[in-house]
Design a protein around this motif. Structure first.
Motif, PDB file in Angstrom:
ATOM      1  N   ILE A  43       0.838  -1.201   0.000  1.00  0.00           N
ATOM      2  CA  ILE A  43       0.000   0.000   0.000  1.00  0.00           C
ATOM      3  C   ILE A  43       0.873   1.251   0.000  1.00  0.00           C
ATOM      4  N   GLN A  44       1.819   1.301   0.940  1.00  0.00           N
ATOM      5  CA  GLN A  44       2.709   2.457   1.005  1.00  0.00           C
ATOM      6  C   GLN A  44       3.595   2.534  -0.236  1.00  0.00           C
ATOM      7  N   ALA A  45       4.002   1.383  -0.748  1.00  0.00           N
ATOM      8  CA  ALA A  45       4.830   1.380  -1.952  1.00  0.00           C
ATOM      9  C   ALA A  45       4.069   1.977  -3.136  1.00  0.00           C
ATOM     10  N   ALA A  46       2.804   1.580  -3.284  1.00  0.00           N
ATOM     11  CA  ALA A  46       1.994   2.102  -4.380  1.00  0.00           C
ATOM     12  C   ALA A  46       1.748   3.596  -4.215  1.00  0.00           C
ATOM     13  N   LEU A  47       1.490   4.033  -2.981  1.00  0.00           N
ATOM     14  CA  LEU A  47       1.295   5.460  -2.736  1.00  0.00           C
ATOM     15  C   LEU A  47       2.578   6.242  -2.954  1.00  0.00           C
ATOM     16  N   GLY A  48       3.704   5.544  -2.905  1.00  0.00           N
ATOM     17  CA  GLY A  48       4.982   6.168  -3.209  1.00  0.00           C
ATOM     18  C   GLY A  48       5.320   6.145  -4.682  1.00  0.00           C
ATOM     19  N   GLY A  49       4.471   5.474  -5.500  1.00  0.00           N
ATOM     20  CA  GLY A  49       4.676   5.486  -6.938  1.00  0.00           C
ATOM     21  C   GLY A  49       4.859   4.136  -7.584  1.00  0.00           C
ATOM     22  N   ALA A  50       4.902   3.044  -6.809  1.00  0.00           N
ATOM     23  CA  ALA A  50       5.083   1.722  -7.410  1.00  0.00           C
ATOM     24  C   ALA A  50       3.878   1.364  -8.279  1.00  0.00           C
ATOM     25  N   THR A  51       4.132   0.939  -9.502  1.00  0.00           N
ATOM     26  CA  THR A  51       3.067   0.527 -10.412  1.00  0.00           C
ATOM     27  C   THR A  51       3.001  -0.991 -10.560  1.00  0.00           C
ATOM     28  N   LEU A  52       4.053  -1.673 -10.109  1.00  0.00           N
ATOM     29  CA  LEU A  52       4.102  -3.132 -10.214  1.00  0.00           C
ATOM     30  C   LEU A  52       4.585  -3.709  -8.890  1.00  0.00           C
ATOM     31  N   ILE A  53       3.767  -4.553  -8.289  1.00  0.00           N
ATOM     32  CA  ILE A  53       4.101  -5.205  -7.025  1.00  0.00           C
ATOM     33  C   ILE A  53       4.439  -6.663  -7.317  1.00  0.00           C
ATOM     34  N   VAL A  54       5.545  -7.144  -6.734  1.00  0.00           N
ATOM     35  CA  VAL A  54       5.890  -8.555  -6.859  1.00  0.00           C
ATOM     36  C   VAL A  54       5.831  -9.193  -5.481  1.00  0.00           C
ATOM     37  N   ASN A  55       5.496 -10.467  -5.460  1.00  0.00           N
ATOM     38  CA  ASN A  55       5.376 -11.173  -4.193  1.00  0.00           C
ATOM     39  C   ASN A  55       6.067 -12.533  -4.309  1.00  0.00           C
ATOM     40  N   CYS A  56       7.162 -12.688  -3.557  1.00  0.00           N
ATOM     41  CA  CYS A  56       7.829 -13.978  -3.436  1.00  0.00           C
ATOM     42  C   CYS A  56       7.134 -14.725  -2.302  1.00  0.00           C
ATOM     43  N   SER A  57       6.457 -15.832  -2.615  1.00  0.00           N
ATOM     44  CA  SER A  57       5.558 -16.433  -1.644  1.00  0.00           C
ATOM     45  C   SER A  57       5.808 -17.926  -1.457  1.00  0.00           C
ATOM     46  N   ALA A  58       5.406 -18.416  -0.286  1.00  0.00           N
ATOM     47  CA  ALA A  58       5.343 -19.852  -0.011  1.00  0.00           C
ATOM     48  C   ALA A  58       4.052 -20.087   0.765  1.00  0.00           C
ATOM     49  N   SER A  59       2.972 -20.191   0.038  1.00  0.00           N
ATOM     50  CA  SER A  59       1.641 -20.356   0.617  1.00  0.00           C
ATOM     51  C   SER A  59       1.194 -21.789   0.373  1.00  0.00           C
ATOM     52  N   ASP A  60       0.976 -22.532   1.445  1.00  0.00           N
ATOM     53  CA  ASP A  60       0.618 -23.941   1.309  1.00  0.00           C
ATOM     54  C   ASP A  60      -0.827 -24.093   0.854  1.00  0.00           C
ATOM     55  N   GLU A  61      -1.171 -25.318   0.471  1.00  0.00           N
ATOM     56  CA  GLU A  61      -2.511 -25.599  -0.027  1.00  0.00           C
ATOM     57  C   GLU A  61      -3.357 -26.269   1.051  1.00  0.00           C
ATOM     58  N   THR A  62      -4.486 -25.668   1.336  1.00  0.00           N
ATOM     59  CA  THR A  62      -5.520 -26.295   2.153  1.00  0.00           C
ATOM     60  C   THR A  62      -6.851 -26.070   1.433  1.00  0.00           C
ATOM     61  N   ILE A  63      -7.878 -26.747   1.836  1.00  0.00           N
ATOM     62  CA  ILE A  63      -9.155 -26.684   1.130  1.00  0.00           C
ATOM     63  C   ILE A  63      -9.684 -25.243   1.083  1.00  0.00           C
ATOM     64  N   GLY A  64      -9.969 -24.776  -0.105  1.00  0.00           N
ATOM     65  CA  GLY A  64     -10.547 -23.447  -0.292  1.00  0.00           C
ATOM     66  C   GLY A  64      -9.549 -22.312  -0.295  1.00  0.00           C
ATOM     67  N   LYS A  65      -8.297 -22.577   0.034  1.00  0.00           N
ATOM     68  CA  LYS A  65      -7.329 -21.492   0.157  1.00  0.00           C
ATOM     69  C   LYS A  65      -6.990 -20.863  -1.196  1.00  0.00           C
ATOM     70  N   SER A  66      -6.993 -21.658  -2.245  1.00  0.00           N
ATOM     71  CA  SER A  66      -6.618 -21.124  -3.557  1.00  0.00           C
ATOM     72  C   SER A  66      -7.600 -20.050  -4.021  1.00  0.00           C
ATOM     73  N   SER A  67      -8.893 -20.254  -3.749  1.00  0.00           N
ATOM     74  CA  SER A  67      -9.903 -19.255  -4.137  1.00  0.00           C
ATOM     75  C   SER A  67      -9.705 -17.962  -3.369  1.00  0.00           C
ATOM     76  N   TYR A  68      -9.430 -18.089  -2.079  1.00  0.00           N
ATOM     77  CA  TYR A  68      -9.198 -16.897  -1.262  1.00  0.00           C
ATOM     78  C   TYR A  68      -7.952 -16.171  -1.748  1.00  0.00           C
ATOM     79  N   ARG A  69      -6.906 -16.944  -2.053  1.00  0.00           N
ATOM     80  CA  ARG A  69      -5.640 -16.364  -2.520  1.00  0.00           C
ATOM     81  C   ARG A  69      -5.847 -15.596  -3.821  1.00  0.00           C
ATOM     82  N   ARG A  70      -6.612 -16.218  -4.722  1.00  0.00           N
ATOM     83  CA  ARG A  70      -6.882 -15.586  -6.009  1.00  0.00           C
ATOM     84  C   ARG A  70      -7.605 -14.255  -5.823  1.00  0.00           C
ATOM     85  N   GLU A  71      -8.650 -14.252  -4.984  1.00  0.00           N
ATOM     86  CA  GLU A  71      -9.400 -13.024  -4.754  1.00  0.00           C
ATOM     87  C   GLU A  71      -8.558 -11.973  -4.040  1.00  0.00           C
ATOM     88  N   LEU A  72      -7.676 -12.428  -3.165  1.00  0.00           N
ATOM     89  CA  LEU A  72      -6.802 -11.505  -2.441  1.00  0.00           C
ATOM     90  C   LEU A  72      -5.871 -10.765  -3.394  1.00  0.00           C
TER      91      LEU A  72
END
Length: 641
Positions: free
Chosen positions: A181-210
């Motif tokens: 949020i602060q990065a975008a307000l500072g001018g960032a137009t592209l956000i990257v996320n290095c992630s390790a999010s495990d899989e549990t039931i329904g989590k992929s849908s939440y992740r996608r919407e997030l």
């Protein structure tokens, strides 16, 4: 990167837990593949140099030292690669261990973005090994070089100033106040996320919407690279769920449980244009941000992402039906309010048997149902003249009857001929005077019937016609409330189709289908052998092209050369380049020349994100010059774009 497109990649490499040498080799192989695919920004998962699931092995000096050596090796490997690369790794600093994303460009380590929020709940136990990153970024020494270390570091492209990239790590985006949020307000137009999010039931849908929601909230591009197969399965499974999003839309998404790279093109200029229009999004001088330049060569970006031929129409059939119902309700609610406010006894609709007047009549009938008014008080007026064919006349009559309206027929040929005599016009001269005389006579009839019967005239003209000025000034251009004013022609067709598909009245269904099958025409010239002689799209161009041009000109402010490029790419199986360019030039000329008609539009409800009301979305001088837009078109080389 020309015209704002940047090819990006989210990569899940194969890895082995704690096998740094093996992982380094796989990361370098993935970099090669991304380079071959001409990606400019490449994102790898969280802690991918070691593997995310090393657990207490992160407390072993040897693993941390090997990780540092691996980063130097990967950085050196990128020396001849025209890319900005983010890789996840553990990093010791000031006696503490941090979870970081290292940014690499042409052999240089540009900085280390630290993870701000460490999950320590459920299956996660990161605070056992790692320390949350500092509140503000600072400079540190790494292998003798000063590099920034901390959150919200902005990496700014020197050759494309609008490309400003910032990283966050996994849990950061799940937090109430993500660093992005602060990065975008500072001018960032592209956000990257290095992630390790495990899989549990329904989590992929939440992740996608997030991810989709965060890209929309920030008016930004978002690249999410997730850990996958190869991580330890002692307690968790990682699915390699990678996502590339742009301002609330998922451009590309990987299939889970398969390690792979996904690619797409983020339109940075589109994002900047959105922010420019959105007054609630304000770039601020955010304290603590460190700005780091990087270099990428400017070159043409080959497009792989999809652009809808009909951007006003949902692609998914279920969504299309839901959207059509919503639009009809918006139109009808607008008219309902106006009828109630003016105490109108009747609504007067000029019905021709064409698409626009059909939709206006359907909307009017729906508004009367909402008001619980007798639909006999809808006065449907058919006004046959020189160009009216039996097909459209019969459809107009049948439709009015089936919808419960009162049908009135007012032949206008005699009145128009008298008018031609009065102004000295030869009826054999089928010029614009011949055509507009009929349109204005029809409008006069409608207005006077409305006066006589205590009603109001319902406008039938649509958004596409307004954009092109394809309306007779003070003729069909004028009404007392224009229900179709923000409905483009390509959408009008789907709304009528929806009405036909959902009605239980078999006779109405049949006539609506025939209206859909009838060529679009103002029917102002005499028929040939009983058939329509005047087809609008032969004269002014295909409406699907014009709606495409309209969408990208108004919604995103694209220059004509960029619109041409998108149209060429999208309609390559339908129109040749010369045809696309011809009608784009026509669109630009007419759009500027016809603004005077839009400057005095009647009221009408806004339905979508593109509208031309002079009181709302579009305020343009009627005497603005089109020269700059035409010059941009003149510079197009058909072989080069």
């Amino acid at each position: 990167m020309k015209q704002g497109f940047v090819k990006v990649a989210a990569v899940t490499p194969n890895l082995q837990v704690a096998d740094v040498e093996y992982n380094t080799g796989k990361i370098c192989e993935a970099i090669d593949a991304a380079y071959e695919n001409r990606a400019k920004v490449v994102v790898f998962p969280e802690l991918c140099i070691t593997g995310y699931t090393c657990s207490d092995l992160f407390l072993q000096d040897i693993l941390l030292e090997e990780s540092k050596k691996a980063l130097l090796k990967i950085a050196k490997y990128t020396r001849d690669k025209d890319m900005l690369i983010f890789v996840g790794m553990p990093l010791m600093q000031d006696g503490k261990l941090y979870n970081v994303a290292a940014a690499l460009n042409k052999g240089d380590i540009l900085g280390f973005t630290t993870k701000t929020f460490l999950p320590n709940y459920g299956e996660f136990y990161e605070m056992r090994q790692f320390t949350p990153g500092p509140k503000e970024a600072r400079w540190i020494l790494f292998e003798g070089n000063k590099v920034p270390f901390g959150p919200q570091i902005l990496f700014e492209c020197t050759t494309m100033p609008n490309l400003v990239v910032s990283a966050e790590i996994c849990e950061d985006v799940w937090a109430p106040m993500p660093p992005s949020i602060q990065a975008a307000l500072g001018g960032a137009t592209l956000i990257v996320n290095c992630s390790a999010s495990d899989e549990t039931i329904g989590k992929s849908s939440y992740r996608r919407e997030l991810i989709k929601g965060q890209s929309a909230r920030l008016l930004a591009g978002y690249i999410y690279a997730n850990a996958g197969e190869g991580e330890s399965t002692t307690d968790l499974v990682f699915g390699g769920h990678n996502i590339i999003a742009e301002n609330g839309s998922i451009l590309r998404e990987s299939r889970r449980f398969v390690n792979r790279a996904i690619y797409s093109e983020i339109d940075i200029n589109r994002l900047v244009g959105e922010r420019r229009k959105n007054t609630t999004f304000q770039i601020n001088d955010v304290p603590g941000l460190i700005r780091v330049p990087f270099y990428l060569e400017m070159e043409k970006t080959y497009l792989t992402r999809k652009f809808s031929k009909h951007p006003f129409v949902p692609y998914n059939e279920r969504e299309k039906a839901r959207r059509c119902e919503e639009i009809l309700n918006i139109q009808a609610m607008g008219l309902k309010k106006r009828l109630a406010h003016t105490h109108a006894k009747t609504a007067v609709v000029g019905i021709s048997g064409g698409l626009d007047s059909t939709l206006a009549l359907i909307v009017t009938a729906r508004a009367f149902d909402m008001l619980k008014k007798d639909k006999k008080q809808i006065i449907a007026v058919t006004m046959p003249c020189f160009g009216t064919t039996d097909r459209t006349y019969q459809n107009a009559c049948k439709m009015s009857k089936q919808l419960g309206a009162t049908l009135i027929e007012v032949p206008i040929a005699e009145a128009v001929n008298i008018h031609f005599r009065d102004i000295g016009h030869d009826p054999k001269d089928h010029s614009v005077t011949y055509e507009n005389g009929q349109a204005r006579e029809r409008t006069q009839v409608l207005m006077d019937i409305a006066n006589k019967d205590g009603g109001m005239v319902i406008g039938t003209g649509d958004l596409s016609e307004l954009a092109l000025g394809w309306a007779t000034y003070n003729g069909d251009h004028m009404s007392m409330y224009g229900v179709n004013a923000s409905i483009p022609k390509t959408l009008v067709r789907h709304l009528v189709q929806y009405a036909a598909d959902t009605t239980v009245d078999k006779e109405l269904k049949q006539v609506l289908y025939d209206v859909l099958d009838t060529p679009v025409s103002p029917e102002l010239l005499p028929p040939k052998d009983g058939n329509i002689a005047q087809k609008t799209e032969d004269l002014v161009g295909p409406y699907e092209l014009h709606d495409f041009y309209l969408y990208y000109l108004l919604r995103f402010g694209f220059e004509p050369s960029k619109i041409f490029r998108l149209a060429k790419y999208t309609f390559e199986d339908t129109y040749d380049d010369v045809t696309i360019l011809k009608w784009l030039e026509t669109f630009c000329k007419r759009f500027f020349a016809q603004q005077f008609k839009r400057s005095c539009l009647p009221d009408g409800p806004k339905v979508g994100s593109v509208a031309l009301s002079p009181r709302g979305d579009w305020r343009m001088p009627s005497d603005a010059c089109v020269a700059v837009w035409l010059k941009d078109l003149e510079n197009i080389s058909l072989s080069d774009i």
